[in-house]
Design a protein around this motif. Structure first.
Motif, short mmCIF file in Angstrom:
data_model
loop_
_atom_site.label_atom_id
_atom_site.label_comp_id
_atom_site.label_asym_id
_atom_site.label_seq_id
_atom_site.Cartn_x
_atom_site.Cartn_y
_atom_site.Cartn_z
N ARG A 290 58.96 57.71 53.75
CA ARG A 290 58.63 59.14 53.71
C ARG A 290 57.44 59.49 54.59
O ARG A 290 57.12 60.66 54.78
N ASP A 323 66.17 56.87 49.00
CA ASP A 323 67.13 57.97 48.93
C ASP A 323 68.36 57.58 49.75
O ASP A 323 68.23 57.25 50.93
N PRO A 324 69.54 57.59 49.13
CA PRO A 324 70.74 57.13 49.86
C PRO A 324 71.02 57.94 51.12
O PRO A 324 71.80 57.52 51.96
N ARG A 325 70.39 59.09 51.25
CA ARG A 325 70.62 59.87 52.46
C ARG A 325 69.83 59.33 53.64
O ARG A 325 70.05 59.74 54.77
N LYS A 357 65.62 57.03 60.22
CA LYS A 357 66.67 56.44 59.37
C LYS A 357 66.56 54.92 59.31
O LYS A 357 65.86 54.30 60.10
N GLY B 55 70.44 64.11 43.51
CA GLY B 55 69.96 62.96 44.28
C GLY B 55 69.84 61.71 43.42
O GLY B 55 70.25 60.63 43.82
N VAL B 58 73.27 60.09 42.74
CA VAL B 58 73.84 59.38 43.89
C VAL B 58 73.10 58.07 44.11
O VAL B 58 73.69 57.03 44.41
N THR B 74 74.68 63.63 54.50
CA THR B 74 74.02 64.89 54.17
C THR B 74 74.32 65.88 55.27
O THR B 74 74.19 65.55 56.44
N PRO B 78 72.98 71.38 61.37
CA PRO B 78 73.91 70.75 62.31
C PRO B 78 73.19 70.32 63.59
O PRO B 78 72.22 70.96 64.00
N PHE B 105 76.82 65.31 50.46
CA PHE B 105 75.77 66.20 49.96
C PHE B 105 75.75 67.45 50.81
O PHE B 105 75.82 67.34 52.03
N ASP B 169 60.11 67.61 47.79
CA ASP B 169 60.67 66.48 48.53
C ASP B 169 61.00 66.94 49.95
O ASP B 169 61.79 67.84 50.15
N LEU B 171 62.82 65.79 52.11
CA LEU B 171 64.24 65.67 52.46
C LEU B 171 65.02 66.92 52.10
O LEU B 171 66.12 67.14 52.56
N HIS B 172 64.47 67.70 51.21
CA HIS B 172 65.21 68.87 50.73
C HIS B 172 64.76 70.15 51.40
O HIS B 172 65.27 71.21 51.12
N ARG B 175 66.85 73.16 52.60
CA ARG B 175 67.66 73.99 51.71
C ARG B 175 66.82 75.12 51.13
O ARG B 175 65.67 75.30 51.47
#
Lengths: 494, 494
Positions: A290, A323-325, A357, B55, B58, B74, B78, B105, B169, B171-172, B175
């Motif tokens: 992270r 995190d699997p993502r 990643k 999350g 998963v 995820t 795009p 996701f 987070d 990663l989110h 959204r």
């Protein structure tokens, strides 16, 4: 180098018209034979002076030959998916499969020349780029590719005349603009640096053809003839007759002590310590993934090891807190037919992680020097060659910020035997043990030799091997996580 | 719809701990069986309220099951390669192959809900998106995919409590932000529109499972059980026992006059006219491809036709005046094994042109309703179903600005016979004629029926078929180029 491409070659229309039909027919036949044999791909690299007929020639080749078997790729601005990966990734994804022809415009040569002319790199960096290009082409050639490199040339005077006549083509706008080219300085630099590049990358397996671009008839016939002769010769050549490299023979250890024997396999960790340390290291890895600095890096882990050494369990502990993502596990099994139609490393290049990643290879490109070597699945020439190719590959990865961590999970024969028996007795682990595992066990010594050679030849400063004493799974898992964390922290420190 | 997911389901730790080991073991066994059978893929869609444990669940599934057989994707912002193509392209490229599990996701449901809540689309557009999603899932299911759709729910009160406890987070962050969620209005809208979406997309072949997210034990066990039961049932089901759709039977023409019979096959163009018109149309196409408006469009041409109808020659004339960097020809032959592991249309989706580009399919997805139908290479159920799927597919393309032009090159039997014989006599055309061509000729009438049905069912306003009278190659080539030009001009006019 360019002298003979400034003497004003011409071919008159009558001669041209007389020769083209037979040439076309022969090219079509050769192209069809190439497809039928499906034995190797053809790669045509297009470079040279602006206005010297590069685009026109490629267009003509598509008319003369069957364009359904040709794919033209232009490497202008990289996409964001390409920018997130090592520079070579974009070339690998466009490589033609066996039986087909790929035409590359604006290849590595254009990139390095433009960078040098624009002053973004110096001569030393240019030489590095040249070296990398040479290795890539050598590898492609060793994998069977037939490579043509065309340099389209014009004298300065001719270029200026031609550019005046050309309208500005929007497809070219990403490159040195026509305006740039109209400055004498640009031409001089391009020719000077181009000369250096051509001189140092002109190899028997990937020769340069300098084509004078002034006269369209001459230019077209020259390129067509060169392609035809090269193709016909390659199609006649037997696959078996490939030259073998003068690979240094592998030397057995004099005192008969192998690397793996030197491991202290008695190391263990008790359950309480394991659980405590595992949590710490998992949290540390999650934190590092992270970290903002992770945006400049990618993480790549290779898991190899004896059968039943606990690769799967170790991988699950590595990903346990992630995190699997963010991560992806690539189990390496037999190649698909699309992969078989490409150079060996292609199937791994396609899974290289983007920045930020983490990709875990469950078995890897080292299969070539392990199972393929021991089982005789590829020729000695091929696996001997692959040590160097693998080092080049990993250097490209690390050079682009990918942190490469490689694990060999070692167990001793007694431990393996116990685990095999235990697996056979446990219903949901039965699928983990096959006939093949028992057969591999008979080749224990051969695998030990292969592992020793592999580590000797591919454990580099930029991508070292970590040998993991895995008789005790707890010990192994914690060591693996800790090694990953230390590698990331080292990379973050820069 | 969400009532039973707000009643505070809980499972105590003792029960949970007692049940998990057997569940894990069974999931692993099922996953292995899935891989061994290699018969269908599993697709798990994850949606729902922020903070409801999506999350975490998963992550847990990746721990319980073998993460090497799962790929988590995820769909946040795009990439530019994705933005240049129809919206569905990014989902297609991530579909799991047979034998594997894909977890999505932020799927189409997240996209449509966020667009609706953000006010970027209205209810009518939401319904369109719902309809497209339903068709996609139906197609995937018909192709064998096992689909699970999970909606993780929380009551408003619970959500607010949980969000307070969660750190933001990164990663989110793409959204709806936590801040957004903390507004009651957002929750209300999400639930209201979500309810509509769930109601309208809850199908037998792709059911929604609403999971109360408050209690981790309950949530995890529920999801695990649902997956296990669904998987086990699907693994037991026989491939042959697939339900057949109630496809309307194909009606033969009453007066025995087929579409192709109505063509005036005597149309010709003399050589002088041909050469003049060809140049005009080629220049027109080259100009259109360079037009600025082309940046909003892509061009896609499908070439089908009788054997020896002149597809290859026509394609060469189409590309004759184009820059090879702008177009790509995709010759459609037998699928590779990677393609066979995916739904039928996958192998075509991967070649869809980006904006500004032109892709020519030399044979196409219509193979299913032509050669595969006539030769019995796929079941009647499959080819009957594909008419509708193809129309959906082309609608997605045209909806994203892709101009789709489809040609059937028709010749009569006598002309075909003459061309076959001529080919056999010409050395460099020999490869164009095979045993198979002669066999296909025996099925002339069956192919005529197939073509008639194909045109009747897939010639749509957005992607019409053009029947090309191709006894005279000159006439055919000019007609094809002109049709392409008119289609592009129509698209540019908007």
């Amino acid at each position: 180098m360019f002298e003979s491409a400034e003497i004003g070659h011409t071919i008159d229309d009558a001669t041209y018209d007389a020769q083209v039909p037979a040439l076309r027919e022969a090219l079509l036949e050769a192209q069809f034979e190439l497809k039928e044999q499906g034995r190797f791909p053809v790669l045509v690299l297009i470079s040279g002076i602006e206005g010297a007929g590069k685009g026109e020639t490629v267009k003509l080749l598509n008319e003369w030959m069957d364009p359904r078997l040709i794919e033209v790729s232009t490497f202008d601005q990289p996409t964001d998916e390409e920018l997130a990966r090592p520079p070579a990734w974009r070339y690998w994804r466009k490589l033609p499969p066996k039986g087909r022809t790929g035409i590359f415009f604006g290849t590595w040569y254009s990139q390095m020349l433009q960078a040098r002319i624009g002053g973004r790199i110096d001569d030393a960096r240019l030489d590095q780029a040249i070296d990398i290009a040479g290795r890539l082409e050598r590898m492609l050639s060793d994998e069977g590719a037939l490579i043509f490199k065309f340099w389209f040339h014009l004298s300065k005077k001719r270029m200026k005349e031609r550019l005046k006549a050309l309208n500005d083509d929007p497809l070219h706008s990403w490159r040195l603009s026509s305006l740039d080219w109209q400055q004498s300085k640009t031409y001089d630099k391009f020719v000077r640096h181009g000369e250096r590049v051509l001189r140092r990358t002109n190899r028997d397996f990937a020769p340069w053809y300098v084509i004078e671009g002034t006269d369209a008839n001459y230019r077209s016939l020259s390129v067509g003839r060169i392609l035809l002769e090269g193709l016909q010769a390659a199609l006649k050549r037997e696959g078996a007759a490939r030259s073998s490299p003068h690979a240094a023979p592998l030397v057995s250890s004099l005192d008969n002590r192998a690397l793996l024997d030197a491991l202290d396999m008695t190391q263990t960790l008790d359950k309480a310590d394991y659980q405590a340390q595992l949590l710490v290291e998992q949290a540390r890895l999650a934190g590092l993934m992270r970290d903002k600095r992770m945006r400049q890096h990618a993480l790549l882990a290779v898991f190899e090891g004896n059968d039943a050494a606990g690769k799967g369990g170790a991988i699950r502990r590595v990903t346990g807190a992630l995190d699997p993502r963010q991560y992806r596990i690539v189990p390496v099994a037999s190649p698909t037919d699309e992969e078989l139609a490409q150079p060996y490393l292609w199937r791994f290049w396609r899974h290289i992680p983007a920045r930020g990643k983490f990709t875990i290879f469950d078995r890897s490109w080292y299969g070539r020097v392990l199972v393929e070597r021991v089982e005789g699945l590829c020729s000695e020439v091929d696996w001997l060659r692959s040590y160097g190719e693998i080092n080049d590959f990993e250097e490209e990865l690390t050079g682009a910020g990918v942190v490469v961590v490689k694990f060999w999970l070692a167990i001793d024969q007694q431990t393996q035997l116990e685990r095999f028996k235990a697996r056979e007795a446990t219903p949901f682990k039965r699928f983990k043990i096959t006939e093949e595992d028992w057969r591999n066990r008979d080749k224990w010594d051969a695998y030990c030799d292969a592992v020793g050679d592999m580590v000797d030849r591919t454990s580099t400063e930029i991508a070292p091997w970590t040998l993991v004493e895995a008789n005790d799974k707890y010990f192994a898992r914690v060591k693996i996580l800790r090694t990953l964390n230390e590698a990331l922290e080292r990379a973050f420190r820069g």
